[in-house]
Design a protein around this motif. Sequence first.
Motif, PDB file in Angstrom:
ATOM      1  N   ILE A   1      55.490  55.314  43.160  1.00 20.77           N
ATOM      2  CA  ILE A   1      54.179  55.611  43.758  1.00 20.77           C
ATOM      3  C   ILE A   1      53.077  54.857  43.020  1.00 20.77           C
ATOM      4  O   ILE A   1      52.177  54.276  43.640  1.00 20.77           O
ATOM      5  CB  ILE A   1      53.900  57.132  43.726  1.00 20.77           C
ATOM      6  N   THR A   2      53.152  54.852  41.706  1.00 27.81           N
ATOM      7  CA  THR A   2      52.149  54.151  40.897  1.00 27.81           C
ATOM      8  C   THR A   2      52.163  52.654  41.196  1.00 27.81           C
ATOM      9  O   THR A   2      51.109  52.034  41.375  1.00 27.81           O
ATOM     10  CB  THR A   2      52.419  54.376  39.402  1.00 27.81           C
ATOM     11  N   LYS A   3      53.363  52.075  41.273  1.00 26.98           N
ATOM     12  CA  LYS A   3      53.479  50.647  41.561  1.00 26.98           C
ATOM     13  C   LYS A   3      52.950  50.324  42.961  1.00 26.98           C
ATOM     14  O   LYS A   3      52.267  49.304  43.161  1.00 26.98           O
ATOM     15  CB  LYS A   3      54.937  50.205  41.446  1.00 26.98           C
ATOM     16  N   ALA A   4      53.255  51.198  43.918  1.00 23.88           N
ATOM     17  CA  ALA A   4      52.783  50.979  45.291  1.00 23.88           C
ATOM     18  C   ALA A   4      51.262  51.049  45.358  1.00 23.88           C
ATOM     19  O   ALA A   4      50.610  50.227  46.026  1.00 23.88           O
ATOM     20  CB  ALA A   4      53.402  52.013  46.231  1.00 23.88           C
ATOM     21  N   ASN A   5      50.688  52.013  44.650  1.00 28.36           N
ATOM     22  CA  ASN A   5      49.223  52.142  44.628  1.00 28.36           C
ATOM     23  C   ASN A   5      48.568  50.936  43.958  1.00 28.36           C
ATOM     24  O   ASN A   5      47.502  50.469  44.390  1.00 28.36           O
ATOM     25  CB  ASN A   5      48.817  53.431  43.904  1.00 28.36           C
ATOM     26  N   GLU A   6      49.191  50.461  42.897  1.00 28.07           N
ATOM     27  CA  GLU A   6      48.675  49.276  42.214  1.00 28.07           C
ATOM     28  C   GLU A   6      48.725  48.054  43.135  1.00 28.07           C
ATOM     29  O   GLU A   6      47.802  47.234  43.152  1.00 28.07           O
ATOM     30  CB  GLU A   6      49.473  49.006  40.939  1.00 28.07           C
ATOM     31  N   MET A   7      49.797  47.950  43.914  1.00 33.56           N
ATOM     32  CA  MET A   7      49.922  46.835  44.852  1.00 33.56           C
ATOM     33  C   MET A   7      48.863  46.923  45.946  1.00 33.56           C
ATOM     34  O   MET A   7      48.277  45.910  46.349  1.00 33.56           O
ATOM     35  CB  MET A   7      51.324  46.831  45.469  1.00 33.56           C
ATOM     36  N   VAL A   8      48.600  48.132  46.414  1.00 31.55           N
ATOM     37  CA  VAL A   8      47.551  48.325  47.430  1.00 31.55           C
ATOM     38  C   VAL A   8      46.204  47.884  46.881  1.00 31.55           C
ATOM     39  O   VAL A   8      45.423  47.202  47.560  1.00 31.55           O
ATOM     40  CB  VAL A   8      47.482  49.807  47.873  1.00 31.55           C
ATOM     41  N   ALA A   9      45.931  48.250  45.632  1.00 34.51           N
ATOM     42  CA  ALA A   9      44.667  47.857  44.998  1.00 34.51           C
ATOM     43  C   ALA A   9      44.583  46.339  44.841  1.00 34.51           C
ATOM     44  O   ALA A   9      43.528  45.732  45.074  1.00 34.51           O
ATOM     45  CB  ALA A   9      44.533  48.536  43.637  1.00 34.51           C
ATOM     46  N   THR A  10      45.709  45.733  44.459  1.00 32.80           N
ATOM     47  CA  THR A  10      45.749  44.273  44.293  1.00 32.80           C
ATOM     48  C   THR A  10      45.513  43.567  45.626  1.00 32.80           C
ATOM     49  O   THR A  10      44.744  42.596  45.707  1.00 32.80           O
ATOM     50  CB  THR A  10      47.107  43.833  43.718  1.00 32.80           C
ATOM     51  N   ILE A  11      46.175  44.058  46.665  1.00 28.78           N
ATOM     52  CA  ILE A  11      46.019  43.463  47.997  1.00 28.78           C
ATOM     53  C   ILE A  11      44.578  43.618  48.488  1.00 28.78           C
ATOM     54  O   ILE A  11      43.989  42.678  49.040  1.00 28.78           O
ATOM     55  CB  ILE A  11      46.996  44.107  48.997  1.00 28.78           C
ATOM     56  N   THR A  12      44.005  44.788  48.281  1.00 28.51           N
ATOM     57  CA  THR A  12      42.623  45.043  48.709  1.00 28.51           C
ATOM     58  C   THR A  12      41.653  44.096  48.011  1.00 28.51           C
ATOM     59  O   THR A  12      40.748  43.529  48.637  1.00 28.51           O
ATOM     60  CB  THR A  12      42.230  46.505  48.411  1.00 28.51           C
ATOM     61  N   ALA A  13      41.855  43.904  46.704  1.00 28.69           N
ATOM     62  CA  ALA A  13      40.992  42.999  45.936  1.00 28.69           C
ATOM     63  C   ALA A  13      41.165  41.558  46.419  1.00 28.69           C
ATOM     64  O   ALA A  13      40.182  40.811  46.548  1.00 28.69           O
ATOM     65  CB  ALA A  13      41.316  43.106  44.449  1.00 28.69           C
ATOM     66  N   HIS A  14      42.416  41.173  46.671  1.00 33.33           N
ATOM     67  CA  HIS A  14      42.684  39.811  47.163  1.00 33.33           C
ATOM     68  C   HIS A  14      42.015  39.581  48.506  1.00 33.33           C
ATOM     69  O   HIS A  14      41.425  38.513  48.732  1.00 33.33           O
ATOM     70  CB  HIS A  14      44.192  39.601  47.291  1.00 33.33           C
ATOM     71  N   MET A  15      42.104  40.536  49.395  1.00 30.89           N
ATOM     72  CA  MET A  15      41.504  40.399  50.725  1.00 30.89           C
ATOM     73  C   MET A  15      39.989  40.252  50.629  1.00 30.89           C
ATOM     74  O   MET A  15      39.381  39.439  51.344  1.00 30.89           O
ATOM     75  CB  MET A  15      41.873  41.604  51.597  1.00 30.89           C
ATOM     76  N   ALA A  16      39.386  41.030  49.740  1.00 35.84           N
ATOM     77  CA  ALA A  16      37.938  40.946  49.568  1.00 35.84           C
ATOM     78  C   ALA A  16      37.532  39.582  49.018  1.00 35.84           C
ATOM     79  O   ALA A  16      36.554  38.964  49.482  1.00 35.84           O
ATOM     80  CB  ALA A  16      37.458  42.067  48.630  1.00 35.84           C
ATOM     81  N   GLU A  17      38.285  39.111  48.020  1.00 38.37           N
ATOM     82  CA  GLU A  17      37.982  37.811  47.421  1.00 38.37           C
ATOM     83  C   GLU A  17      38.199  36.675  48.418  1.00 38.37           C
ATOM     84  O   GLU A  17      37.375  35.751  48.530  1.00 38.37           O
ATOM     85  CB  GLU A  17      38.869  37.588  46.197  1.00 38.37           C
ATOM     86  N   ALA A  18      39.314  36.747  49.158  1.00 38.30           N
ATOM     87  CA  ALA A  18      39.610  35.709  50.150  1.00 38.30           C
ATOM     88  C   ALA A  18      38.557  35.675  51.246  1.00 38.30           C
ATOM     89  O   ALA A  18      38.173  34.604  51.723  1.00 38.30           O
ATOM     90  CB  ALA A  18      40.993  35.951  50.754  1.00 38.30           C
ATOM     91  N   THR A  19      38.079  36.855  51.645  1.00 32.89           N
ATOM     92  CA  THR A  19      37.038  36.938  52.677  1.00 32.89           C
ATOM     93  C   THR A  19      35.736  36.323  52.183  1.00 32.89           C
ATOM     94  O   THR A  19      35.049  35.599  52.922  1.00 32.89           O
ATOM     95  CB  THR A  19      36.803  38.405  53.082  1.00 32.89           C
ATOM     96  N   GLU A  20      35.410  36.591  50.925  1.00 32.30           N
ATOM     97  CA  GLU A  20      34.187  36.020  50.340  1.00 32.30           C
ATOM     98  C   GLU A  20      34.281  34.493  50.274  1.00 32.30           C
ATOM     99  O   GLU A  20      33.337  33.780  50.632  1.00 32.30           O
ATOM    100  CB  GLU A  20      33.967  36.597  48.943  1.00 32.30           C
ATOM    101  N   ILE A  21      35.438  34.002  49.822  1.00 34.63           N
ATOM    102  CA  ILE A  21      35.645  32.552  49.730  1.00 34.63           C
ATOM    103  C   ILE A  21      35.596  31.910  51.114  1.00 34.63           C
ATOM    104  O   ILE A  21      35.008  30.838  51.302  1.00 34.63           O
ATOM    105  CB  ILE A  21      36.992  32.250  49.050  1.00 34.63           C
ATOM    106  N   ARG A  22      36.209  32.575  52.100  1.00 42.55           N
ATOM    107  CA  ARG A  22      36.225  32.038  53.470  1.00 42.55           C
ATOM    108  C   ARG A  22      34.816  31.961  54.044  1.00 42.55           C
ATOM    109  O   ARG A  22      34.441  30.998  54.721  1.00 42.55           O
ATOM    110  CB  ARG A  22      37.104  32.947  54.363  1.00 42.55           C
ATOM    111  N   GLU A  23      34.005  32.982  53.748  1.00 44.40           N
ATOM    112  CA  GLU A  23      32.634  32.997  54.251  1.00 44.40           C
ATOM    113  C   GLU A  23      31.821  31.871  53.627  1.00 44.40           C
ATOM    114  O   GLU A  23      31.032  31.196  54.320  1.00 44.40           O
ATOM    115  CB  GLU A  23      31.986  34.357  53.943  1.00 44.40           C
ATOM    116  N   ILE A  24      32.014  31.651  52.324  1.00 41.55           N
ATOM    117  CA  ILE A  24      31.314  30.552  51.647  1.00 41.55           C
ATOM    118  C   ILE A  24      31.755  29.214  52.246  1.00 41.55           C
ATOM    119  O   ILE A  24      30.925  28.349  52.539  1.00 41.55           O
ATOM    120  CB  ILE A  24      31.611  30.579  50.128  1.00 41.55           C
ATOM    121  N   GLY A  25      33.072  29.066  52.442  1.00 39.42           N
ATOM    122  CA  GLY A  25      33.589  27.830  53.021  1.00 39.42           C
ATOM    123  C   GLY A  25      33.077  27.603  54.429  1.00 39.42           C
ATOM    124  O   GLY A  25      32.756  26.470  54.811  1.00 39.42           O
ATOM    125  N   ARG A  26      33.004  28.668  55.212  1.00 40.96           N
ATOM    126  CA  ARG A  26      32.521  28.551  56.589  1.00 40.96           C
ATOM    127  C   ARG A  26      31.070  28.076  56.621  1.00 40.96           C
ATOM    128  O   ARG A  26      30.700  27.187  57.401  1.00 40.96           O
ATOM    129  CB  ARG A  26      32.626  29.900  57.300  1.00 40.96           C
TER     130      ARG A  26
END
Length: 211
Positions: free
Chosen positions: A45-70
């Motif tokens: 459960i802890t590992k799954a929650n950590e992965m969810v947090a990692t994915i959420t952070a990655h999505m936010a960062e990727a979205t920010e980078i994509r917006e800057i690139g756009r």
Amino acid sequence: DHKNWCDQELSKTNMSIADKEDKLEELSVKIEDHTGTAASLQEDITKANEMVATITAHMAEATEIREIGRKENELAVKDAQDAQTAVSNAISVLKDFYKSSGGMEKEAYELVQRSKAPVTLPDTPSTWDSEYTRVADPASQPEGIVTVLEKVSADFAQMESDTNAQEASDQKAYDEDMKECKIEKARRIQETEMKTQERKRVLQKKADMEK
């Protein structure tokens, strides 16, 4: 007889004690197993929650980078388009100037509108002054200014095309990344929910055994 009865009762008692000890040992093993299972589930459960947090952070960062690139691509396309317009206007002005001075041939429709005596040059090139430099072919290679500007305009058009292609490629990669992230995030969240419920059941069984 009394002795036999006592021996029998003692034997039954010993058997009962042994049976209880066996059951207690079996129960202890089960409790220990449940404890280990609960701990293992908590780790998952802890590992799954950590992965969810990692994915959420990655999505936010990727979205920010994509917006800057756009935005950068939008500006690059606009700059290229503005440059093409400016160069096109400059070419138009230069062509009008050269045509009016005889440096370039006029189009057929322009000849109908207005005609002018051709420019004459002295027989000896050494006597030409700067006034006559305008008759040099502005479309000749490599010095012709009109040809140079047309090449510059073509370069800006290519820049616009390349930027649009890059934007489309970047957006496609971003969309695919977001799709994969959403699928994995949903899977991990479901895993957490299922294992949390399973862990609760295991701990409840353990608590019931310890009563």
